[in-house]
Design a protein around this motif. Sequence first.
Motif, PDB file in Angstrom:
ATOM      1  N   ASN A 109      -3.129 -38.559  14.019  1.00 12.54           N
ATOM      2  CA  ASN A 109      -2.627 -37.703  12.944  1.00 12.54           C
ATOM      3  C   ASN A 109      -3.379 -36.387  13.057  1.00 12.54           C
ATOM      4  N   LYS A 110      -2.774 -35.418  13.746  1.00 13.34           N
ATOM      5  CA  LYS A 110      -3.473 -34.161  14.036  1.00 13.34           C
ATOM      6  C   LYS A 110      -3.840 -33.398  12.766  1.00 13.34           C
ATOM      7  N   LYS A 111      -2.950 -33.375  11.806  1.00 17.03           N
ATOM      8  CA  LYS A 111      -3.207 -32.641  10.573  1.00 17.03           C
ATOM      9  C   LYS A 111      -4.454 -33.179   9.873  1.00 17.03           C
ATOM     10  N   ALA A 112      -4.536 -34.505   9.765  1.00 16.79           N
ATOM     11  CA  ALA A 112      -5.693 -35.111   9.110  1.00 16.79           C
ATOM     12  C   ALA A 112      -6.962 -34.892   9.924  1.00 16.79           C
ATOM     13  N   ALA A 113      -6.855 -34.947  11.262  1.00 17.96           N
ATOM     14  CA  ALA A 113      -8.028 -34.723  12.115  1.00 17.96           C
ATOM     15  C   ALA A 113      -8.568 -33.306  11.912  1.00 17.96           C
ATOM     16  N   LYS A 114      -7.674 -32.342  11.822  1.00 20.32           N
ATOM     17  CA  LYS A 114      -8.112 -30.956  11.619  1.00 20.32           C
ATOM     18  C   LYS A 114      -8.793 -30.790  10.260  1.00 20.32           C
ATOM     19  N   PHE A 171      -2.957 -52.758  15.359  1.00 20.86           N
ATOM     20  CA  PHE A 171      -3.186 -51.832  14.249  1.00 20.86           C
ATOM     21  C   PHE A 171      -1.964 -51.000  13.855  1.00 20.86           C
ATOM     22  N   GLY A 172      -0.876 -51.084  14.623  1.00 21.01           N
ATOM     23  CA  GLY A 172       0.331 -50.360  14.242  1.00 21.01           C
ATOM     24  C   GLY A 172       0.408 -48.957  14.821  1.00 21.01           C
ATOM     25  N   SER A 229     -21.869 -45.352  15.137  1.00 17.56           N
ATOM     26  CA  SER A 229     -20.407 -45.404  15.214  1.00 17.56           C
ATOM     27  C   SER A 229     -19.774 -45.187  13.844  1.00 17.56           C
ATOM     28  N   VAL A 230     -18.737 -44.368  13.838  1.00 21.36           N
ATOM     29  CA  VAL A 230     -17.972 -44.097  12.624  1.00 21.36           C
ATOM     30  C   VAL A 230     -16.497 -44.206  12.973  1.00 21.36           C
ATOM     31  N   GLN A 231     -15.719 -44.856  12.096  1.00 25.74           N
ATOM     32  CA  GLN A 231     -14.281 -44.951  12.330  1.00 25.74           C
ATOM     33  C   GLN A 231     -13.539 -44.169  11.251  1.00 25.74           C
ATOM     34  N   PHE A 232     -12.655 -43.283  11.704  1.00 28.09           N
ATOM     35  CA  PHE A 232     -11.839 -42.452  10.817  1.00 28.09           C
ATOM     36  C   PHE A 232     -10.455 -43.060  10.613  1.00 28.09           C
ATOM     37  N   SER A 233      -9.853 -43.566  11.701  1.00 29.10           N
ATOM     38  CA  SER A 233      -8.476 -44.042  11.607  1.00 29.10           C
ATOM     39  C   SER A 233      -8.257 -45.281  12.473  1.00 29.10           C
ATOM     40  N   ARG A 234      -7.159 -45.991  12.169  1.00 29.08           N
ATOM     41  CA  ARG A 234      -6.699 -47.096  12.997  1.00 29.08           C
ATOM     42  C   ARG A 234      -5.217 -46.898  13.275  1.00 29.08           C
ATOM     43  N   GLY A 235      -4.806 -47.228  14.489  1.00 30.01           N
ATOM     44  CA  GLY A 235      -3.407 -47.079  14.857  1.00 30.01           C
ATOM     45  C   GLY A 235      -3.190 -45.882  15.766  1.00 30.01           C
ATOM     46  N   CYS A 236      -2.027 -45.839  16.411  1.00 32.96           N
ATOM     47  CA  CYS A 236      -1.703 -44.768  17.357  1.00 32.96           C
ATOM     48  C   CYS A 236      -0.187 -44.600  17.385  1.00 32.96           C
ATOM     49  N   PRO A 237       0.311 -43.349  17.419  1.00 34.35           N
ATOM     50  CA  PRO A 237       1.760 -43.129  17.354  1.00 34.35           C
ATOM     51  C   PRO A 237       2.498 -43.370  18.664  1.00 34.35           C
TER      52      PRO A 237
END
Length: 209
Positions: free
Chosen positions: A78-83, A41-42, A21-29
């Motif tokens: 965050n689509k930009k960061a995911a790409k 998580f905001g 398991s790897v975590q890239f981000s926390r939170g959701c818009p």
Amino acid sequence: MSQVPVPRFDLLPMKHYAFGSVQFSRGCPFTCEFCDIIVTFGRRPRLKTGGQVLAEIEALHRQGAEFVFIVDDNFIGNKKAAKELLRLIIPWQEKHGFPLKLSTEASVNLADDDELLQLLYQANFRNVFMGIETPREASLMETKKYQNVRGDSLAAKLERVQRAGIDINAGFIVGFDNDDKAIFEDQFRFIQDNGVMLAMVGMLQAIPK
């Protein structure tokens, strides 16, 4: 998040684990009212750097992992960061002969971004978990899950993801105010008709506070 160190994956006997398991981000818009993620998580995703994530992936690979789950509640919050991250993972996979199969969780609006779908496939993501929740638009509107009703139908969105070479696992909920006894058959038919590989169906729960 940029200060989080690489976990001690070297302590894991990976042969006893189905995946790393790897975590890239926390939170959701988004604002789905039944979800505790935005409370905990905001709504503004907080991110690790691409270099951090790549270092964790490499560490799991060294331990013999063959499957890695990016455990973000919404990888494309965050689509930009995911790409940008995917553009780092793709050459790493190519360099090492694509040793890792990847999976993650993402909102249904993934289907509306062809570039993102292509990058996921090129990075060797082979399935994605989505919160579909229900085929009933009234229930999605009731709970403010607006991203599932924007644009064309849920069925059309899932088909685009599948055409991109990515299988769909999904979460479903029964017990919304707009549900009646027919919802069980409606859910079953939607899952069968749309080729959902793994369906997790749960009862709506009122979480504390």
